[in-house]
Scaffold this motif. Structure first.
Motif, PDB file in Angstrom:
ATOM      1  N   UNK A   1       4.069   4.552 -20.410  1.00 37.51           N
ATOM      2  CA  UNK A   1       5.358   4.393 -21.089  1.00 37.51           C
ATOM      3  C   UNK A   1       5.204   4.106 -22.580  1.00 37.51           C
ATOM      4  N   UNK A   2       4.006   3.762 -23.019  1.00 31.85           N
ATOM      5  CA  UNK A   2       3.767   3.475 -24.429  1.00 31.85           C
ATOM      6  C   UNK A   2       3.740   4.770 -25.229  1.00 31.85           C
ATOM      7  N   UNK A   3       4.497   4.819 -26.323  1.00 28.31           N
ATOM      8  CA  UNK A   3       4.545   6.008 -27.177  1.00 28.31           C
ATOM      9  C   UNK A   3       3.628   5.847 -28.388  1.00 28.31           C
ATOM     10  N   UNK A   4       3.943   4.903 -29.251  1.00 30.07           N
ATOM     11  CA  UNK A   4       3.123   4.657 -30.445  1.00 30.07           C
ATOM     12  C   UNK A   4       3.462   3.300 -31.038  1.00 30.07           C
ATOM     13  N   UNK A   5       2.689   2.889 -32.021  1.00 23.53           N
ATOM     14  CA  UNK A   5       2.883   1.631 -32.723  1.00 23.53           C
ATOM     15  C   UNK A   5       3.080   1.923 -34.203  1.00 23.53           C
TER      16      UNK A   5
ATOM     17  N   UNK B   1      -2.306   9.653 -24.645  1.00 21.09           N
ATOM     18  CA  UNK B   1      -1.797  10.212 -23.391  1.00 21.09           C
ATOM     19  C   UNK B   1      -0.389  10.779 -23.565  1.00 21.09           C
ATOM     20  N   UNK B   2       0.272  10.398 -24.643  1.00 17.06           N
ATOM     21  CA  UNK B   2       1.630  10.870 -24.916  1.00 17.06           C
ATOM     22  C   UNK B   2       1.673  11.964 -25.979  1.00 17.06           C
ATOM     23  N   UNK B   3       0.522  12.363 -26.498  1.00 12.50           N
ATOM     24  CA  UNK B   3       0.475  13.419 -27.507  1.00 12.50           C
ATOM     25  C   UNK B   3       0.487  14.772 -26.810  1.00 12.50           C
ATOM     26  N   UNK B   4       1.543  15.545 -27.060  1.00 10.12           N
ATOM     27  CA  UNK B   4       1.666  16.857 -26.414  1.00 10.12           C
ATOM     28  C   UNK B   4       1.171  17.994 -27.306  1.00 10.12           C
ATOM     29  N   UNK B   5       1.038  17.726 -28.628  1.00  5.39           N
ATOM     30  CA  UNK B   5       0.600  18.792 -29.532  1.00  5.39           C
ATOM     31  C   UNK B   5       0.035  18.193 -30.818  1.00  5.39           C
ATOM     32  N   UNK B   6      -1.029  18.807 -31.288  1.00  7.10           N
ATOM     33  CA  UNK B   6      -1.581  18.497 -32.613  1.00  7.10           C
ATOM     34  C   UNK B   6      -1.304  19.712 -33.476  1.00  7.10           C
ATOM     35  N   UNK B   7      -0.492  19.517 -34.504  1.00  6.81           N
ATOM     36  CA  UNK B   7      -0.040  20.658 -35.295  1.00  6.81           C
ATOM     37  C   UNK B   7      -0.462  20.516 -36.748  1.00  6.81           C
ATOM     38  N   UNK B   8      -1.030  21.582 -37.286  1.00  7.75           N
ATOM     39  CA  UNK B   8      -1.452  21.621 -38.692  1.00  7.75           C
ATOM     40  C   UNK B   8      -0.425  22.430 -39.475  1.00  7.75           C
ATOM     41  N   UNK B   9       0.121  21.834 -40.526  1.00 10.97           N
ATOM     42  CA  UNK B   9       1.107  22.498 -41.382  1.00 10.97           C
ATOM     43  C   UNK B   9       0.593  22.470 -42.815  1.00 10.97           C
ATOM     44  N   UNK B  10      -0.113  23.529 -43.202  1.00  5.58           N
ATOM     45  CA  UNK B  10      -0.759  23.546 -44.513  1.00  5.58           C
ATOM     46  C   UNK B  10      -1.891  22.537 -44.517  1.00  5.58           C
ATOM     47  N   UNK B  11      -1.851  21.588 -45.443  1.00  4.83           N
ATOM     48  CA  UNK B  11      -2.866  20.536 -45.469  1.00  4.83           C
ATOM     49  C   UNK B  11      -2.460  19.322 -44.642  1.00  4.83           C
ATOM     50  N   UNK B  12      -1.208  19.334 -44.147  1.00  7.71           N
ATOM     51  CA  UNK B  12      -0.705  18.203 -43.366  1.00  7.71           C
ATOM     52  C   UNK B  12      -0.962  18.409 -41.887  1.00  7.71           C
ATOM     53  N   UNK B  13      -1.126  17.311 -41.190  1.00  6.09           N
ATOM     54  CA  UNK B  13      -1.315  17.346 -39.739  1.00  6.09           C
ATOM     55  C   UNK B  13      -0.332  16.376 -39.103  1.00  6.09           C
ATOM     56  N   UNK B  14       0.255  16.782 -37.981  1.00  6.81           N
ATOM     57  CA  UNK B  14       1.210  15.938 -37.274  1.00  6.81           C
ATOM     58  C   UNK B  14       0.921  15.938 -35.783  1.00  6.81           C
TER      59      UNK B  14
END
Length: 281
Positions: A184-188, A238-251
């Motif tokens: 149930x933990x998402x992030x801090x 465990x709650x990360x569904x996608x690692x996305x790179x947008x130019x030099x940024x990452x989300x």
């Protein structure tokens, strides 16, 4: 050995609870003045009830500016530098009562031209102001304490029932503040000297604020599913569904009803990439 001053519980002086307390005190003062009509305010002018309701509202707002300035001083000048002690909190409230009483006595003496002495008017104002402020303050503090203890108790009970699948978070004094299912933990997220813990309850996003730092939490949960990705964020991988790179940024896309995107700062991008590459090998 000199005894250290006792700190007031942190949940009494969080930004959210401080705002709630001031709003509750304002509403209580407004209702009190319109029902009780202290200082003989109902006889000052020959005005209608509707006009009295309007002008009493202005009077309450003027008085609450004293409280607001006091709390701004607490939040931005004292709390960020030193812990708020019980002694300081009591002195702060006493100061609010004295300043508000002096203001109301001054208005009655020099604006309403009351013939009685300023000292006598101040004495009457002090009684009414103490009543106006102390009652909502006590009620709100009792409510905050009950809410905090209730949350802690429920978390402890849940931890006993599902101890193997729970993760616990403590404040900077080592006191348990929340224990929840890891899934149930998402992030801090860091917030000044506090950490906001984002989680799901009945599939609805919730959050709880504890006094601690991300650095301490990162150290405690080293080599776990919690991953530091930014100066202000730690995510539950465990709650990360996608690692996305947008130019030099990452989300990082968090699997939740709001599908939140957590930024990855440049200094953490390599570590985050290596973590997820290793995880899927």
């Amino acid at each position: 050995m000199q005894r250290r001053p006792k700190r007031i519980p942190d949940y009494f002086v969080t930004r959210k609870n401080t705002i709630l307390q001031v709003l509750f005190a304002t509403l209580f003062a407004y209702i009190f003045i319109n029902i009780y009509r202290p200082f003989g305010s109902g006889e000052w002018y020959n005005i209608s009830s509707a006009e009295f309701i309007f002008y009493s509202g202005l009077l309450v707002i003027a008085g609450m500016l004293v409280v607001l300035l006091s709390r701004i001083f607490l939040m931005f000048l004292i709390k960020k530098k030193n812990p708020v002690t019980i002694r300081y909190y009591i002195l702060m409230i006493a100061g609010e009562i004295l300043l508000m009483a002096a203001m109301y006595a001054f208005l009655e003496k020099f604006t309403m031209h009351d013939p009685r002495s300023f000292g006598f008017l101040f004495y009457l104002a002090l009684q009414n102001t103490a009543l106006i402020l102390l009652i909502p303050y006590v009620i709100s503090l009792l409510f905050f304490a009950w809410k905090e203890k209730s949350m802690s108790l429920n978390n402890l009970l849940n931890q006993v029932r599902h101890s193997s699948n729970f993760i616990s978070f403590h404040d900077d004094k080592g006191i348990l503040r929340i224990s929840l299912k890891l899934e149930d933990l998402l992030y801090l997220e860091s917030s000044d000297n506090y950490v906001s813990i984002k989680y799901l309850h009945n599939n609805q996003p919730k959050s709880v604020l504890i006094r601690n730092t991300l650095k301490n939490i990162e150290k405690k949960f080293e080599n776990s599913t919690l991953l530091r990705c930014h100066r202000s964020y730690i995510v539950n991988t465990k709650r990360v569904s996608m690692v996305k790179k947008e130019g030099t940024a990452m989300k990082l896309l968090i699997e939740s009803p709001n599908s939140e995107k957590i930024p990855v700062s440049r200094g953490y991008q390599t570590m985050v990439k290596d973590f997820f590459d290793q995880k899927h090998k």
